[in-house]
Scaffold this motif. Structure first.
Motif, short mmCIF file in Angstrom:
data_model
loop_
_atom_site.label_atom_id
_atom_site.label_comp_id
_atom_site.label_asym_id
_atom_site.label_seq_id
_atom_site.Cartn_x
_atom_site.Cartn_y
_atom_site.Cartn_z
N GLU A 41 -4.13 7.20 10.35
CA GLU A 41 -4.86 7.71 9.20
C GLU A 41 -3.93 8.56 8.31
O GLU A 41 -2.79 8.80 8.67
CB GLU A 41 -6.06 8.53 9.67
CG GLU A 41 -5.65 9.76 10.41
CD GLU A 41 -6.84 10.52 10.98
OE1 GLU A 41 -7.98 10.12 10.75
OE2 GLU A 41 -6.58 11.52 11.66
N SER A 42 -4.46 9.00 7.20
CA SER A 42 -3.68 9.79 6.25
C SER A 42 -3.13 11.04 6.92
O SER A 42 -3.85 11.74 7.64
CB SER A 42 -4.60 10.17 5.09
OG SER A 42 -3.87 10.87 4.13
N GLY A 43 -1.83 11.30 6.72
CA GLY A 43 -1.21 12.50 7.29
C GLY A 43 -0.72 12.32 8.71
O GLY A 43 -0.19 13.26 9.31
N SER A 47 4.53 7.54 6.52
CA SER A 47 5.58 7.49 5.49
C SER A 47 6.82 8.24 5.95
O SER A 47 7.95 7.85 5.62
CB SER A 47 5.08 8.06 4.17
OG SER A 47 4.03 7.28 3.68
N GLN A 91 4.75 2.05 -2.07
CA GLN A 91 3.32 1.89 -2.25
C GLN A 91 2.94 1.63 -3.71
O GLN A 91 2.11 0.79 -4.00
CB GLN A 91 2.65 3.18 -1.76
CG GLN A 91 1.15 3.16 -1.83
CD GLN A 91 0.57 4.30 -1.02
OE1 GLN A 91 1.29 5.07 -0.40
NE2 GLN A 91 -0.73 4.41 -1.01
N GLU A 170 2.06 0.58 2.64
CA GLU A 170 0.75 0.21 2.06
C GLU A 170 0.91 -0.90 1.02
O GLU A 170 0.66 -0.69 -0.17
CB GLU A 170 0.09 1.44 1.41
CG GLU A 170 -0.14 2.60 2.34
CD GLU A 170 -1.33 2.39 3.28
OE1 GLU A 170 -1.90 1.29 3.28
OE2 GLU A 170 -1.69 3.33 4.00
N SER A 173 -2.48 -1.58 -1.07
CA SER A 173 -3.50 -0.61 -1.47
C SER A 173 -3.53 -0.33 -2.97
O SER A 173 -4.55 0.08 -3.50
CB SER A 173 -3.34 0.69 -0.68
OG SER A 173 -2.13 1.28 -1.01
N HIS A 203 -2.97 2.06 6.54
CA HIS A 203 -4.14 2.59 7.23
C HIS A 203 -5.17 1.48 7.36
O HIS A 203 -6.20 1.67 7.98
CB HIS A 203 -4.73 3.76 6.43
CG HIS A 203 -5.29 3.32 5.11
ND1 HIS A 203 -4.49 3.10 4.01
CD2 HIS A 203 -6.54 2.97 4.76
CE1 HIS A 203 -5.25 2.67 3.02
NE2 HIS A 203 -6.49 2.57 3.45
#
Ligand SMILES: Nc1ncnc2c1ncn2[C@@H]1O[C@H](COP(=O)(O)OP(=O)(O)OP(=O)(O)O)[C@@H](O)[C@H]1O
Ligand SMILES: [Mg+2]
Length: 269
Positions: A41-43, A47, A91, A170, A173, A203
């Motif tokens: 998930e984010s964080g 990256s 991205q 990503e 996205s 994600h």
């Protein structure tokens, strides 16, 4: 096939009270794996891991070996002074292309900077064809391209460096849903035709399912699960992976109402 090993990678941003442990000592061995999904998930540190593999972030601990040699010792060319062997598709294709450089020159520059021995105009045409763009695109500037076309140029530029590994952050996205499928097909095609290893950061577990043989699941800087995509998806072991799988939004069929709704009064005044 190039072997990439990331051993005991620890990355901490900031100091003291403000320190963030983005990666907490993770290992990845990218051997015999044609396509690795890095999901989380984010964080979770995806990256950051990509930047470590690219040599853009130096880990506080641990090292990256390419074919057994430390990444720092590999010959580097050009302004970014990174290894040619690992290339990245970012991205957001808009911010990764120079607005003042046309498509042909963007690809040609990558060939020149990396001293790739080839017939340059021919190679630019080949790369454009490979990513599904007509030769006429060579004279276009980024503002004259759609999001999907910009992404294709970014892929062609990365391939111009003749990398062994392509890292995509990503990859779908930023794109319209209608072209996301075509982008996944293109990445699978270049992986096979250019004999590349692909690392896909996302994600979106549907992207992993479409492109990757193996997957690692990151949670708060740690790898909580790894294995073949089929095994991890069919039988997730870690509760976090299950949560991630449950979180994939699915389009549900909404029956269309044949009865027109009355317009709100406010619009009729
Ligand atoms: N340059 C930086 N300075 C300080 N903290 C950072 C920096 N870059 C990332 N972080 C922090 O490190 C952690 C991991 O960030 P990272 O960008 O790797 O996550 P991510 O998994 O790629 O997230 P997303 O899916 O939102 O892109 C986050 O808590 C983030 O706030
Ligand atoms: Mg990210």
């Amino acid at each position: 096939m190039t072997r990439i090993e990331a051993l005991g990678i620890k990355v901490t941003y900031g100091y003291g009270r403000h320190a963030v442990d983005a990666l907490k000592g993770i290992d990845i061995d990218f051997d015999d794996v044609r396509s690795l999904g890095i999901a989380g998930e984010s964080g979770s540190g995806k990256s950051t891991l990509a930047k470590v593999l690219l040599g853009m972030v130096t880990p506080n601990e641990g090292r990256v070996l390419i074919d057994g040699r430390p990444m720092e010792s590999l010959p580097k060319k050009g302004a970014g002074s990174r290894s040619r062997q690992v290339q990245m598709v970012f991205q957001d294709p808009t911010s990764s292309l120079n607005p003042r450089t046309n498509v042909g020159s963007t690809i040609a520059e990558a060939i020149i900077v990396n001293d790739i021995d080839c017939d340059r105009p021919k190679e630019v045409r080949r790369l454009l064809g490979l990513v599904g763009l007509d030769e006429a695109f060579a004279v276009r500037y980024p503002y004259q391209l759609s999001g999907g076309q910009k992404q294709r140029v970014a892929i062609a530029r990365a391939l111009a460096c003749r990398p062994s590994v392509l890292v995509c952050d990503e990859p779908t996205s930023a794109l319209d849903v209608s072209v996301q499928g075509a982008m996944l097909e293109l990445l699978a095609k270049v992986r096979d035709e250019e004999n590349l290893a692909l690392a896909v950061i996302t994600h979106n577990l549907d992207v992993v399912r479409a492109l990757c043989d193996d997957v690692v699941v990151l949670n708060a800087g740690d790898i909580v699960e790894r294995g073949s995509t089929a095994a991890v998806f069919d039988n997730p072991q870690h509760p976090y992976t299950r949560t991630l799988l449950d979180a994939v939004p699915r389009l549900r069929y909404q029956p269309f109402s044949a009865q027109p709704r009355p317009l709100p009064d406010a619009l009729l005044k």
